[in-house]
Enzyme design. Structure first.
Site, short mmCIF file in Angstrom:
data_model
loop_
_atom_site.label_atom_id
_atom_site.label_comp_id
_atom_site.label_asym_id
_atom_site.label_seq_id
_atom_site.Cartn_x
_atom_site.Cartn_y
_atom_site.Cartn_z
N GLN A 168 0.95 0.98 2.16
CA GLN A 168 2.04 -0.14 2.32
C GLN A 168 1.77 -0.84 3.40
O GLN A 168 2.11 -0.84 4.63
CB GLN A 168 3.38 0.65 2.59
N PHE A 169 1.25 -2.09 3.24
CA PHE A 169 0.65 -3.13 4.02
C PHE A 169 1.87 -3.80 4.93
O PHE A 169 1.70 -4.22 6.03
CB PHE A 169 -0.18 -4.20 3.48
N THR A 170 2.99 -3.71 4.33
CA THR A 170 4.14 -4.34 5.02
C THR A 170 4.57 -3.70 6.45
O THR A 170 5.50 -4.14 7.23
CB THR A 170 5.39 -4.34 4.12
#
Length: 149
Positions: free
Chosen positions: A78-80
């Site tokens: 989850q790059f966010t």
């Protein structure tokens, strides 16, 4: 590297209508590589995830790790998690590792987790995933392992 741990009674990841990863009691582990991260940070983060005492003992105290309770790990990229919201209303993700480096570090983290823990399921890097979970507690813990300065 960053992680957001959620103690769950169950969790699953669905891609294109198909469940690709699923656990019962354990940890949903959302993982994000940041610029400058290396496999050393991934290894330190995994060690922390596996040993963090956030499961209840017989007295009801958070005194047991996911390894102690033989819980599952559901690891989802989850790059966010690297979002920077300081500069307005639209988050910036410039602190996230580029996709190639992020995927390599995510895969390293997963491979090491599979070698160290008996129950490891995953999402799919860069896929449009639906994550379903029942947060137990609720218990949600953010972790950050920064590269050396």
């Amino acid at each position: 590297m960053l992680a957001l741990l959620q103690r769950v009674s169950e969790a699953r990841v669905i891609v294109d209508g198909e469940t690709i990863g699923e656990i019962g009691p354990g940890l949903l582990t959302l993982v994000c590589a940041e610029r400058g991260d290396t496999p050393a940070e991934a290894d330190k983060l995994l060690a922390k995830v596996l040993k963090l005492r956030i499961f209840s003992d017989a007295a009801g105290k958070m005194n047991r790790s996911v390894q102690d309770v033989e819980g599952g790990l559901l690891i989802v990229s989850q790059f966010t998690l690297a979002a920077d919201t300081a500069g307005g209303n639209r988050p910036s993700f410039t602190n996230a590792a580029d996709p190639h480096a992020g995927k390599a570090l995510y895969e390293h983290f997963v491979t090491r987790a599979q070698a160290a823990h008996p129950v490891v399921q995953t999402g799919r890097f860069a896929a449009d995933m639906k994550v379903e979970l029942v947060n137990d507690g609720p218990v949600t813990i953010p972790l950050r392992i920064a590269p050396p300065a």
